[in-house]
Enzyme design. Structure first.
Site, PDB file in Angstrom:
ATOM      1  N   SER A   1    -103.040 -34.931  22.508  1.00 36.31           N
ATOM      2  CA  SER A   1    -102.507 -36.035  21.704  1.00 36.31           C
ATOM      3  C   SER A   1    -102.479 -37.310  22.560  1.00 36.31           C
ATOM      4  O   SER A   1    -103.515 -37.734  23.058  1.00 36.31           O
ATOM      5  CB  SER A   1    -101.122 -35.656  21.160  1.00 36.31           C
ATOM      6  OG  SER A   1    -100.719 -36.557  20.160  1.00 36.31           O
TER       7      SER A   1
ATOM      8  N   GLU B   1    -109.699 -35.199  16.897  1.00 36.61           N
ATOM      9  CA  GLU B   1    -108.653 -34.703  15.993  1.00 36.61           C
ATOM     10  C   GLU B   1    -107.575 -35.774  15.960  1.00 36.61           C
ATOM     11  O   GLU B   1    -107.544 -36.665  16.807  1.00 36.61           O
ATOM     12  CB  GLU B   1    -108.103 -33.354  16.470  1.00 36.61           C
ATOM     13  CG  GLU B   1    -107.488 -33.344  17.850  1.00 36.61           C
ATOM     14  CD  GLU B   1    -106.040 -33.765  17.904  1.00 36.61           C
ATOM     15  OE1 GLU B   1    -105.290 -33.448  16.967  1.00 36.61           O
ATOM     16  OE2 GLU B   1    -105.642 -34.427  18.876  1.00 36.61           O
TER      17      GLU B   1
ATOM     18  N   HIS C   1    -103.460 -30.716  15.953  1.00 36.66           N
ATOM     19  CA  HIS C   1    -102.059 -30.948  16.236  1.00 36.66           C
ATOM     20  C   HIS C   1    -101.104 -29.857  15.797  1.00 36.66           C
ATOM     21  O   HIS C   1    -100.047 -29.700  16.377  1.00 36.66           O
ATOM     22  CB  HIS C   1    -101.625 -32.254  15.588  1.00 36.66           C
ATOM     23  CG  HIS C   1    -101.566 -33.376  16.562  1.00 36.66           C
ATOM     24  ND1 HIS C   1    -102.688 -34.019  17.014  1.00 36.66           N
ATOM     25  CD2 HIS C   1    -100.520 -33.951  17.184  1.00 36.66           C
ATOM     26  CE1 HIS C   1    -102.325 -34.965  17.872  1.00 36.66           C
ATOM     27  NE2 HIS C   1    -101.016 -34.943  17.989  1.00 36.66           N
TER      28      HIS C   1
END
Lengths: 308, 308
Positions: B109, B203, B275
């Protein structure tokens, strides 16, 4: 530099939707404003098309734009709304032809994506309300500013609010910038934001606080903010409404103050330039003077060529 | 290339919070997992600090990172959570020292922001769960994959889901990428995403549909997608939950299919990388093989140096 022709009564103004869709009732009030100035309003073929967040497919939206820029009868082009979609159009646009047309082109928000390459090719463009923006009543000076810029007149009325000094001093430079997330999206593309020696304006809407931070931080890490001659921070509409629990938050004012703490060029914040309440019309690509002590911006060069 | 040392029982693993804050209970389950492998878990000084969306100020978060990378007792560094904040640290980090340390560094992330410059300096890093990710139970293969990569073993279990073919064929290349909005934020900075000849993974989480479109479009306009040897699209968690009325929306799958329509390199979508639900641990900066016909990724080179 290519100055657009100032509009005169009787001129044809074409409404186009290069980004997100809207319904006809959303343009009505703005069209009445344009007609009250004597302009003849016409519409791109797909102006009310809708497919998800796009006003028709890319080829349709691009065709409407190219037709507006190449039709000799069209004198000015005003976008119906922003939202999202302009960045998808590049494969279908001839930016050189658009810039060389010398036509008045107005819009903001997602239209930042088109202002940058048109300004880079010399065309002065208008950061100004769109039809959807005019669908609700604004402060009187917002419409006054918009009416003025279409005629090539000074769009910064005395009655407009001023910005607040963040770093004092004054600076002259070509005005650039617009909506922050689109400025970020331009980086590394063939027509990236170039703020070097310029007056860089920034505003945005409905961004999460940490994304406003991230956008300023990218501009710092890329050296963009430091390269500017002066910085103008407008509204960050809706950011303070997103003080989400999930990731934590700061109010946008704290973000701006934190991220600009190292900036030494003349800088103002809360300039009446943005998405919702306050919306000065500003010419992009012309020389202006930022007086950060007074919180004012002055346009130094002509915005338009004289009407013929 | 600098391979990190594989972890062994007894090794010290330092937990740091370079981005957003979290409470101690959010790390508990993940710490138990690490301890069950025999690692000794220690904490950066500011790991539970909190100021808005940041786990302490930039200097504090950077100091914890630098201490972890320079303390000879620390063998591996696992981030407690992402969120936002890594991009703010660059003025306070010595990336050359961090990369040369050869320490195992894991997270995803917001940590994409640190993977890129460390990979560019040769260090192989781990795109893997963080402590907060492990605070809820995942598919068994998610933990299996995480446990394996820490030991330098193949992190792609047979039982993990496969991706779906979007463009067939196969390609070898160094694995790069991560969370899309951070990849975008890297552009034009000193350590931008460079996907040329590589396998580019993407992503993201909680993005508005039109922003997913905008990020793909920027990568197209910048030539990034076209330069990749292969493309791996993971989860776009939460995007379909944001089909907002205001701007209109497309489901993320339609966005991906639309934006990647011109891509001709081997490409898979829905790879179990992202995630929330599916979270393969993947080494970044090592050579891998994408078999887009089978929907699989195979790591070709060693992930870690042998333990000493």
């Amino acid at each position: 530099m290519i100055l657009p022709q100032a509009l005169r009564p009787g001129d044809e103004v074409r409404v186009v939707s290069p980004a997100s869709p809207l319904t006809p009732e959303k343009v009505q009030r703005g069209v009445e404003l344009l007609e009250s100035e004597g302009y003849r309003v016409t519409y791109g073929n797909h102006v009310f098309a809708a497919d998800g967040y796009l006003a028709g497919n890319d080829q349709e939206r691009a065709a409407d734009l190219m037709e507006a820029f190449t039709d000799p009868n069209v004198k000015g082009i005003i976008c119906s709304r922003g939202g999202y979609g302009c960045a998808r159009l590049f494969p279908y646009l001839d930016l050189d032809v658009m810039a060389a047309s010398g036509k008045m082109f107005g819009g903001f928000s997602d239209l930042t994506t088109l202002h940058l390459p048109l300004n880079r090719r010399g065309l002065v463009t208008l950061h100004c309300p769109m039809l959807i923006t005019l669908s609700v009543e604004r402060e009187p000076w917002v419409e006054e500013s918009f009416r003025a810029i279409l005629k090539g007149e000074n769009p910064i009325p005395e009655t407009a609010f001023k910005g607040e000094t963040f770093v004092g001093g004054s600076a002259d430079g070509v005005l650039t910038g617009g909506c922050m997330c689109l400025l970020g999206d331009s980086l590394a593309t063939p027509d990236p934001l170039d703020a070097a020696g310029k007056l860089l304006s920034n505003e945005d809407v409905d961004e999460n606080p940490h994304r406003v931070d991230a956008m300023f931080t990218q501009m710092l890490n890329a050296g963009v903010l430091q390269s500017a001659a002066g910085i103008i921070i407008g509204e960050m509409t809706g950011t303070d409404d997103r003080l989400d629990e999930k990731i934590g938050a700061w109010p946008w004012r704290k973000i701006v103050e934190d991220r600009l703490a190292s900036i030494t060029v003349p800088t103002i914040i809360n300039f009446p330039f943005g998405h919702m309440k306050n919306m000065l019309s500003l010419p992009l690509g012309v020389k202006a003077r930022l007086d950060a002590d007074q919180g004012t911006l002055e346009i130094l060069d002509p915005i338009c060529a004289a009407s013929q």
